[in-house]
Design a protein around this motif. Structure first.
Motif, short mmCIF file in Angstrom:
data_model
loop_
_atom_site.label_atom_id
_atom_site.label_comp_id
_atom_site.label_asym_id
_atom_site.label_seq_id
_atom_site.Cartn_x
_atom_site.Cartn_y
_atom_site.Cartn_z
N LEU A 91 -3.40 -13.97 22.15
CA LEU A 91 -2.24 -14.02 22.91
C LEU A 91 -1.42 -15.10 22.61
CD1 LEU A 91 -0.65 -12.31 25.12
CD2 LEU A 91 -1.60 -13.86 26.83
N TYR A 92 -1.88 -16.22 22.44
CA TYR A 92 -1.22 -17.41 22.25
C TYR A 92 -0.74 -17.50 20.88
CZ TYR A 92 -3.69 -19.26 26.40
OH TYR A 92 -4.08 -19.52 27.78
N LYS A 93 -1.45 -16.98 19.87
CA LYS A 93 -1.07 -16.87 18.37
C LYS A 93 0.34 -15.70 18.31
CE LYS A 93 -4.37 -16.14 15.42
NZ LYS A 93 -5.46 -15.76 14.96
N GLN A 94 0.03 -14.82 19.17
CA GLN A 94 1.20 -13.73 19.23
C GLN A 94 2.44 -14.40 19.81
OE1 GLN A 94 -0.21 -10.48 21.47
NE2 GLN A 94 -1.81 -9.88 20.12
N ARG A 95 2.18 -15.41 20.96
CA ARG A 95 3.48 -15.86 21.49
C ARG A 95 4.10 -16.98 20.53
NH1 ARG A 95 7.27 -15.53 25.46
NH2 ARG A 95 8.03 -17.45 26.13
N MET A 96 3.31 -17.75 19.78
CA MET A 96 3.60 -18.63 18.76
C MET A 96 4.38 -17.82 17.58
SD MET A 96 2.70 -22.17 18.54
CE MET A 96 1.99 -22.40 17.10
N GLU A 97 3.98 -16.69 17.15
CA GLU A 97 4.66 -16.00 16.26
C GLU A 97 5.97 -15.47 16.68
OE1 GLU A 97 3.95 -12.11 13.27
OE2 GLU A 97 2.34 -13.01 14.46
N TRP A 98 6.06 -15.06 17.84
CA TRP A 98 7.21 -14.39 18.53
C TRP A 98 8.30 -15.65 18.66
CZ3 TRP A 98 9.68 -15.29 23.19
CH2 TRP A 98 10.68 -14.35 23.67
N LEU A 99 7.98 -16.68 19.12
CA LEU A 99 8.74 -17.99 19.47
C LEU A 99 9.44 -18.30 17.85
CD1 LEU A 99 7.01 -20.03 22.07
CD2 LEU A 99 9.15 -18.69 22.44
N THR A 100 8.57 -18.13 17.01
CA THR A 100 9.17 -19.00 15.45
C THR A 100 9.65 -17.81 14.79
OG1 THR A 100 6.94 -18.75 14.87
CG2 THR A 100 7.65 -20.81 15.77
N SER A 101 9.96 -16.60 15.12
CA SER A 101 10.57 -15.45 14.31
C SER A 101 11.79 -14.91 14.70
CB SER A 101 9.56 -14.36 14.09
OG SER A 101 9.46 -13.80 15.62
N GLU A 102 12.58 -14.38 13.73
CA GLU A 102 13.85 -13.65 14.08
C GLU A 102 14.68 -14.55 15.12
OE1 GLU A 102 12.09 -10.04 15.64
OE2 GLU A 102 11.80 -9.17 13.50
N SER A 103 15.37 -13.78 16.05
CA SER A 103 16.32 -14.54 16.89
C SER A 103 15.82 -15.69 17.45
CB SER A 103 17.12 -13.56 17.66
OG SER A 103 16.21 -13.22 18.87
N ARG A 104 14.61 -15.79 17.95
CA ARG A 104 14.09 -17.04 18.55
C ARG A 104 14.11 -18.26 17.60
NH1 ARG A 104 12.59 -11.69 18.97
NH2 ARG A 104 10.83 -12.48 17.74
N GLN A 105 13.84 -17.94 16.38
CA GLN A 105 13.77 -19.12 15.46
C GLN A 105 15.18 -19.56 15.34
OE1 GLN A 105 13.08 -18.04 11.16
NE2 GLN A 105 12.14 -19.92 10.88
N ILE A 106 16.15 -18.96 15.16
CA ILE A 106 17.60 -19.10 14.93
C ILE A 106 18.39 -19.68 16.07
CG2 ILE A 106 19.79 -18.24 14.28
CD1 ILE A 106 18.30 -16.18 12.88
N PHE A 107 18.00 -19.20 17.30
CA PHE A 107 18.79 -19.65 18.56
C PHE A 107 17.95 -19.94 19.85
CE2 PHE A 107 21.58 -18.33 22.24
CZ PHE A 107 22.90 -18.63 21.52
N GLY A 108 16.56 -19.88 19.69
CA GLY A 108 15.85 -20.46 20.64
C GLY A 108 15.51 -19.13 21.76
N VAL A 109 15.23 -19.46 22.85
CA VAL A 109 14.97 -18.29 23.73
C VAL A 109 16.06 -18.46 24.84
CG1 VAL A 109 13.23 -17.23 25.24
CG2 VAL A 109 12.06 -18.05 23.36
N ILE A 110 16.80 -17.31 25.16
CA ILE A 110 17.57 -17.24 26.28
C ILE A 110 16.85 -16.98 27.33
CG2 ILE A 110 19.47 -15.87 27.32
CD1 ILE A 110 20.54 -15.16 24.41
N GLN A 111 17.10 -17.96 28.41
CA GLN A 111 16.15 -17.98 29.71
C GLN A 111 16.95 -17.41 31.00
OE1 GLN A 111 13.98 -21.65 30.06
NE2 GLN A 111 13.60 -21.71 27.94
N GLU A 112 18.28 -17.55 31.04
CA GLU A 112 19.16 -17.09 32.09
C GLU A 112 19.59 -15.77 32.05
OE1 GLU A 112 19.04 -21.18 30.78
OE2 GLU A 112 19.74 -19.37 29.87
N GLN A 113 19.98 -15.17 33.15
CA GLN A 113 20.44 -13.86 33.33
C GLN A 113 21.93 -13.58 33.14
OE1 GLN A 113 18.59 -10.78 33.69
NE2 GLN A 113 17.13 -12.25 32.77
N CYS A 114 22.71 -14.70 33.26
CA CYS A 114 24.30 -14.54 33.30
C CYS A 114 24.60 -15.71 32.32
CB CYS A 114 24.72 -14.69 34.42
SG CYS A 114 26.57 -14.19 34.45
N ILE A 115 25.02 -15.38 31.21
CA ILE A 115 25.31 -16.47 30.03
C ILE A 115 26.72 -16.17 29.35
CG2 ILE A 115 22.74 -16.56 29.85
CD1 ILE A 115 23.54 -15.27 26.94
N VAL A 116 27.22 -17.21 28.84
CA VAL A 116 28.43 -17.16 27.91
C VAL A 116 28.15 -17.87 26.56
CG1 VAL A 116 30.93 -17.90 27.52
CG2 VAL A 116 30.09 -16.82 29.67
#
Length: 392
Positions: A91-116
């Protein structure tokens, strides 16, 4: 268990971490045995380890603190913990791969529900401008679709807003935002005040939980000073995202700005592997499941060294390493304490001045009267402070 929710790694670990699931080494040891105790003997003036369990149980000594555990669990329970740890590692390996791929690699993880998201393309060249729009399209489709409300604002001579206020997320609104993004004209920022104005406009929406400042390339010196003055004490956090900064000073500045604005920082430096394309026309699948440009380039890159270590990735990596270490220790326990289940009866009495242990083999069980033995011990210990422990 889901390895891909849009929450911080610290919150994710509160749900899936080793301690939360009683899978840390100390927690496992307490479930498969008990700690061998030491107590202070006044007459000797030192700690003395108890001797009652010597030879009765396999023992495990923790290298970390030297504590000794007497192991009482059956092999099946220890194997169960090995299986649980292997599942956690996966599970931790999956989370690591997810965090470092696609939009998360470029932008990080959006954590809020109302953003600009404030778009500051700076002096990006036409090819880089299209690459930025590829990256932002990916962010909209993969992450913004999972929040409640959003808006896009472009920092320019004439401020450009996708909507006047944050808008509820739906299939239609995300399509509209991607279309708006690809209809933007390539231009350079005409004034050093554009970025600050765009951020202030984003924070003026009272519903906004956080602003994301997507800065392409380097930030001019005049703009830096103005941002520090206007944004540091804003009404909501400002998370900064550095995209393709050429100068280390820009990355350091944006990192400091996010800290002063109570936000988070992310950086990405692309390594392009694309050929020039003729047109960035948008393609929207009819079912809305795919929003991509037909000449979409594979955005590849990494976090710049000067940006440091991503905290969200580091926390998962740290938990992964602990899980790997723990499973090695449990497997070691399993191999060293491979014991058949004992059918012997043990009657143990610890008195203040002496200790008596009877091992009663099943072969001679008919030769002993358990109740008679217990009665004899009870009489001997009637007026003595004693601890009785019987396992049969």
């Amino acid at each position: 268990m889901d390895g891909q929710p849009l929450i911080s790694s610290s919150k994710w670990l509160q749900l899936h971490g080793l301690k939360r699931n009683k899978l840390s080494l100390s927690q496992i040891l307490s479930q498969i045995g008990f700690q061998h105790r030491k107590d202070y003997v006044t007459t000797l003036g030192k700690l003395v380890a108890s001797r009652y369990a010597d030879g009765l149980f396999p023992q495990y000594k923790r290298a970390q603190d030297g504590s000794v555990y007497n192991l009482t669990a059956k092999k099946e329970l220890i194997l169960h913990f090995v299986d649980c740890l292997m599942g956690a590692i996966e599970l931790y390996k999956q989370r690591m791969e997810w965090l470092t791929s696609e939009s998360r690699q470029i932008f990080g993880v959006i954590q809020e529900q109302c953003i600009v998201i404030v778009l500051d393309f700076g002096t990006a060249a036409p090819a880089e401008f299209d690459l930025c729009r590829d990256a932002l399209s990916m962010v909209l489709v993969e992450q913004v679709t999972q929040v409640a409300k959003f808006n896009l604002i472009r920092a320019a001579q004439n401020l450009m807003k996708w909507q006047q206020k944050t808008t509820p997320v739906s299939e239609h609104t995300v399509k509209s935002a991607v279309t708006w993004l690809w209809k933007l004209d390539h231009m350079t920022a005409a004034s050093h005040i554009n970025s600050a104005e765009a951020l202030l406009e984003a924070m003026s929406d009272e519903a906004v939980e956080a602003v994301y400042y997507f800065a392409v390339g380097d930030v001019p010196v005049d703009t830096k000073q103005l941002l520090l003055e206007k944004v540091s004490d804003g009404p909501c956090p400002v998370n900064t995202v550095s995209f393709n900064a050429r100068e280390d000073e820009t990355i350091i500045f944006l990192k400091d700005l996010s800290r002063l604005a109570s936000g988070r920082f992310h950086a990405f430096a692309e390594k392009n592997d694309y050929k020039d394309a003729t047109g960035p026309a948008l393609k929207c699948e009819e079912d809305g499941r795919s929003l991509i440009a037909p000449n979409s380039r594979k955005v590849k890159g990494r976090m710049p060294l000067v940006a440091g270590v991503r905290e969200d990735v580091f926390l998962i990596w740290k938990e992964l390493e602990e899980a790997r270490h723990t499973v090695r220790q449990v497997q070691k326990i399993l191999s060293e304490s491979d014991q058949p289940a004992s059918q012997d009866g043990i009657i143990y009495v610890s008195l203040k001045r002496f200790t008596i242990i009877f091992m009663i083999s099943n072969l001679f069980v008919n030769s002993f009267d358990y109740m008679s033995i217990w009665g004899w011990f009870s009489q001997k210990c009637l007026y003595t402070d004693a601890l009785f422990w019987i396992t049969c």
